[in-house]
Design a protein around this motif. Sequence first.
Motif, PDB file in Angstrom:
ATOM      1  N   ILE A 251       0.839  -1.202   0.000  1.00 44.21           N
ATOM      2  CA  ILE A 251       0.000   0.000   0.000  1.00 44.21           C
ATOM      3  C   ILE A 251       0.876   1.256   0.000  1.00 44.21           C
ATOM      4  CG2 ILE A 251      -1.688   1.326   1.321  1.00 44.21           C
ATOM      5  CD1 ILE A 251      -2.827  -1.306   2.336  1.00 44.21           C
ATOM      6  N   ILE A 252       1.896   1.255   0.846  1.00 42.07           N
ATOM      7  CA  ILE A 252       2.777   2.432   0.926  1.00 42.07           C
ATOM      8  C   ILE A 252       3.528   2.635  -0.379  1.00 42.07           C
ATOM      9  CG2 ILE A 252       4.813   3.368   2.119  1.00 42.07           C
ATOM     10  CD1 ILE A 252       3.831   1.949   4.650  1.00 42.07           C
ATOM     11  N   GLN A 253       3.946   1.553  -1.010  1.00 41.20           N
ATOM     12  CA  GLN A 253       4.661   1.684  -2.280  1.00 41.20           C
ATOM     13  C   GLN A 253       3.757   2.180  -3.405  1.00 41.20           C
ATOM     14  OE1 GLN A 253       6.601  -2.076  -3.034  1.00 41.20           O
ATOM     15  NE2 GLN A 253       8.496  -1.364  -2.076  1.00 41.20           N
ATOM     16  N   SER A 254       2.454   2.021  -3.254  1.00 38.69           N
ATOM     17  CA  SER A 254       1.532   2.530  -4.269  1.00 38.69           C
ATOM     18  C   SER A 254       1.352   4.041  -4.190  1.00 38.69           C
ATOM     19  CB  SER A 254       0.171   1.844  -4.133  1.00 38.69           C
ATOM     20  OG  SER A 254      -0.469   2.217  -2.915  1.00 38.69           O
ATOM     21  N   LEU A 255       1.814   4.668  -3.104  1.00 40.47           N
ATOM     22  CA  LEU A 255       1.737   6.121  -2.944  1.00 40.47           C
ATOM     23  C   LEU A 255       2.889   6.788  -3.689  1.00 40.47           C
ATOM     24  CD1 LEU A 255       0.917   6.196   0.892  1.00 40.47           C
ATOM     25  CD2 LEU A 255      -0.697   6.114  -1.025  1.00 40.47           C
ATOM     26  N   ASP A 256       2.692   8.054  -4.008  1.00 46.37           N
ATOM     27  CA  ASP A 256       3.699   8.804  -4.776  1.00 46.37           C
ATOM     28  C   ASP A 256       4.420   9.778  -3.851  1.00 46.37           C
ATOM     29  OD1 ASP A 256       5.257  10.040  -6.634  1.00 46.37           O
ATOM     30  OD2 ASP A 256       3.618  10.882  -7.817  1.00 46.37           O
ATOM     31  N   PRO A 257       5.698   9.528  -3.523  1.00 39.34           N
ATOM     32  CA  PRO A 257       6.421  10.439  -2.628  1.00 39.34           C
ATOM     33  C   PRO A 257       6.845  11.747  -3.292  1.00 39.34           C
ATOM     34  CG  PRO A 257       7.866   8.692  -3.350  1.00 39.34           C
ATOM     35  CD  PRO A 257       6.514   8.373  -3.915  1.00 39.34           C
ATOM     36  N   MET A 258       6.772  11.827  -4.610  1.00 37.16           N
ATOM     37  CA  MET A 258       7.119  13.059  -5.330  1.00 37.16           C
ATOM     38  C   MET A 258       6.009  13.383  -6.332  1.00 37.16           C
ATOM     39  SD  MET A 258      11.249  12.881  -5.948  1.00 37.16           S
ATOM     40  CE  MET A 258      11.169  11.354  -6.912  1.00 37.16           C
ATOM     41  N   PRO A 259       4.922  13.952  -5.875  1.00 34.76           N
ATOM     42  CA  PRO A 259       3.758  14.154  -6.742  1.00 34.76           C
ATOM     43  C   PRO A 259       3.981  15.148  -7.874  1.00 34.76           C
ATOM     44  CG  PRO A 259       3.444  15.231  -4.615  1.00 34.76           C
ATOM     45  CD  PRO A 259       4.676  14.403  -4.497  1.00 34.76           C
ATOM     46  N   GLY A 260       4.973  16.020  -7.755  1.00 28.83           N
ATOM     47  CA  GLY A 260       5.193  17.006  -8.810  1.00 28.83           C
ATOM     48  C   GLY A 260       6.188  16.581  -9.860  1.00 28.83           C
ATOM     49  N   ALA A 261       6.771  15.382  -9.702  1.00 29.72           N
ATOM     50  CA  ALA A 261       7.824  14.956 -10.631  1.00 29.72           C
ATOM     51  C   ALA A 261       7.304  14.754 -12.044  1.00 29.72           C
ATOM     52  CB  ALA A 261       8.472  13.666 -10.127  1.00 29.72           C
ATOM     53  N   SER A 262       6.034  14.354 -12.170  1.00 35.93           N
ATOM     54  CA  SER A 262       5.479  14.117 -13.518  1.00 35.93           C
ATOM     55  C   SER A 262       5.299  15.400 -14.299  1.00 35.93           C
ATOM     56  CB  SER A 262       4.134  13.397 -13.414  1.00 35.93           C
ATOM     57  OG  SER A 262       3.215  14.158 -12.650  1.00 35.93           O
ATOM     58  N   PHE A 263       5.388  16.559 -13.632  1.00 41.43           N
ATOM     59  CA  PHE A 263       5.262  17.854 -14.305  1.00 41.43           C
ATOM     60  C   PHE A 263       6.624  18.518 -14.437  1.00 41.43           C
ATOM     61  CE2 PHE A 263       1.138  17.027 -12.502  1.00 41.43           C
ATOM     62  CZ  PHE A 263       0.252  17.497 -13.454  1.00 41.43           C
ATOM     63  N   GLY A 264       7.681  17.719 -14.484  1.00 39.72           N
ATOM     64  CA  GLY A 264       9.039  18.270 -14.543  1.00 39.72           C
ATOM     65  C   GLY A 264       9.187  19.281 -15.645  1.00 39.72           C
ATOM     66  N   SER A 265       9.774  20.426 -15.325  1.00 44.14           N
ATOM     67  CA  SER A 265       9.937  21.506 -16.303  1.00 44.14           C
ATOM     68  C   SER A 265      11.194  21.376 -17.128  1.00 44.14           C
ATOM     69  CB  SER A 265       9.973  22.865 -15.578  1.00 44.14           C
ATOM     70  OG  SER A 265      11.015  22.900 -14.622  1.00 44.14           O
ATOM     71  N   SER A 266      12.082  20.449 -16.755  1.00 45.54           N
ATOM     72  CA  SER A 266      13.337  20.313 -17.502  1.00 45.54           C
ATOM     73  C   SER A 266      13.072  19.693 -18.863  1.00 45.54           C
ATOM     74  CB  SER A 266      14.321  19.447 -16.720  1.00 45.54           C
ATOM     75  OG  SER A 266      13.767  18.174 -16.478  1.00 45.54           O
ATOM     76  N   GLU A 267      13.671  20.261 -19.879  1.00 52.51           N
ATOM     77  CA  GLU A 267      13.504  19.772 -21.237  1.00 52.51           C
ATOM     78  C   GLU A 267      14.404  18.568 -21.469  1.00 52.51           C
ATOM     79  OE1 GLU A 267      11.320  20.706 -23.477  1.00 52.51           O
ATOM     80  OE2 GLU A 267      10.478  22.171 -22.081  1.00 52.51           O
ATOM     81  N   PRO A 268      13.939  17.585 -22.207  1.00 53.83           N
ATOM     82  CA  PRO A 268      14.790  16.422 -22.476  1.00 53.83           C
ATOM     83  C   PRO A 268      15.974  16.791 -23.364  1.00 53.83           C
ATOM     84  CG  PRO A 268      12.791  16.329 -23.806  1.00 53.83           C
ATOM     85  CD  PRO A 268      12.628  17.480 -22.852  1.00 53.83           C
ATOM     86  N   THR A 269      17.069  16.093 -23.172  1.00 53.59           N
ATOM     87  CA  THR A 269      18.263  16.301 -23.983  1.00 53.59           C
ATOM     88  C   THR A 269      18.273  15.267 -25.106  1.00 53.59           C
ATOM     89  OG1 THR A 269      19.485  17.099 -22.066  1.00 53.59           O
ATOM     90  CG2 THR A 269      20.769  16.398 -23.975  1.00 53.59           C
ATOM     91  N   TYR A 270      18.241  15.759 -26.342  1.00 53.82           N
ATOM     92  CA  TYR A 270      18.204  14.862 -27.486  1.00 53.82           C
ATOM     93  C   TYR A 270      19.626  14.602 -27.969  1.00 53.82           C
ATOM     94  CZ  TYR A 270      13.251  15.992 -27.556  1.00 53.82           C
ATOM     95  OH  TYR A 270      11.935  16.153 -27.203  1.00 53.82           O
TER      96      TYR A 270
END
Length: 476
Positions: A251-270
């Motif tokens: 149950i604890i592993q199903s929680l998200d300890p970093m909820p804002g990570a999916s909205f990361g503002s860093s651009e990918p490096t191609y």
Amino acid sequence: MAFELRQQLKLQQKLMMTQQLQQAIRLLQLSRLELVETVHQELLENPFLEERAPDRSDEAPTQDDIRDKDRNDAVYDAESSRNADWEDYLGDFASAPKDYQQREIQEEEENTSPVQRYAEKTTLEGHLLWQLHLSSLTDEEVAIGELIIGNLSSSGYLTESVEGIAEMAQADPETVLSVLQRIQTFDPVGVAARNARECLLAQIYDRGLDKDPVLVGIVSDFLADLEARRFKPVMRRYKLDEEDLKEYLLIIQSLDPMPGASFGSSEPTYISPDVYVRKMGDDFVILLNDDNLPQLTLSERCEQGMQGTAQEKSYCAEKKRSATWLIRSLEQRNRTLYKVMESIVRHQRDFFESGPSALKPLILREIAEDIGMHESTVSRITSNKYVATPHGLFELKYFFNSAVSMNDGSQVASESVKNMLKKLINEEDKSCPLRDEVLAETLNRELGVKISRRTVAKYRSVMDIPSSSKRKQVFL
């Protein structure tokens, strides 16, 4: 005390680098994408540079083509006679590269719509502000919420204290805390938490799991023990067996300890490969990637500009010299890159045949002596460059590594040992992971590699592999 002026002659030698040579050295270190951007910028700034039309190899050369070639050759000869320092620094470039311009690589067209390609990515701040302004909060509470959202980290945690927010908003800390708790219920749930405990508890309350006091207690008091995989204190405190604790951990592993990570503002490096190495029969063919890289030539404005005033002539001469050196530097860069890649293929042929496990020890000096260049030149040309091989995409620096001794007196590359080490860890029993001492003994016994426990720990750290205690999965 008397002061006097004296004149004195002094003879000394200094090593000075011209601007053209500095530009040539800088071009060596650029990646392919940076090089394309630099060339396009030069095309905009230098009126005497223009993009050459595509090669018409199947057609007879026209008079304009012959005239352009003669003009460029004449300018190159004149410039090279006045600038010998390039040859002194980078060595002999008399040998022309093989037919690397004959390429068989075609890029697939993108099938995505313009909206998908150019739509702006949603940010965490924008997503939260949108929810904030749709809520039923008062204007004062909205202003406090904007301050809270403006002080979030990239992972979604609040970086400012409640008292600090209250001071900036000129409000009561109780009001700030109330707004903070409201924002923590926004999507993603747990955002704006001040620590991991608060973040996970917000998600537990949102899911309605707070009715279980054991789950709330484990998250509230034993997060540090769970991170260190110390499960016995938790089991003793709540009188749990292994199966019960396993359910709580899931149950604890199903929680998200970093909820804002999916909205990361860093651009990918191609990464775009600078070189392609392909096997053709029993040999390997080296192809330089010149996609989107303009083929430059001198413009006819060079001759027209020399007809004006002295100031115009000086300007035109400077721009023509700059254009000439850029074209020459690009050609020399391609030749240098080709020579270095050709030497790497000779030294690491077993890698291109069999893969990373056959990588040999190699240092920059060996390549420099092989192609007759300075070691620093090889270092610069291999920086930020990538090669596409039959076994994947690799940085050129990947082929240079130290040696590890074998029991039979031979040597193996350190990267090969890292691959062996990674394979052993991937195949280990997760309930009883191998310690560094055991890994060193296994490499020595089964593969004949002389390696110490400290070296194993260092390689494991470089590959971001945790220690055996943290890799242990007793209940999962």
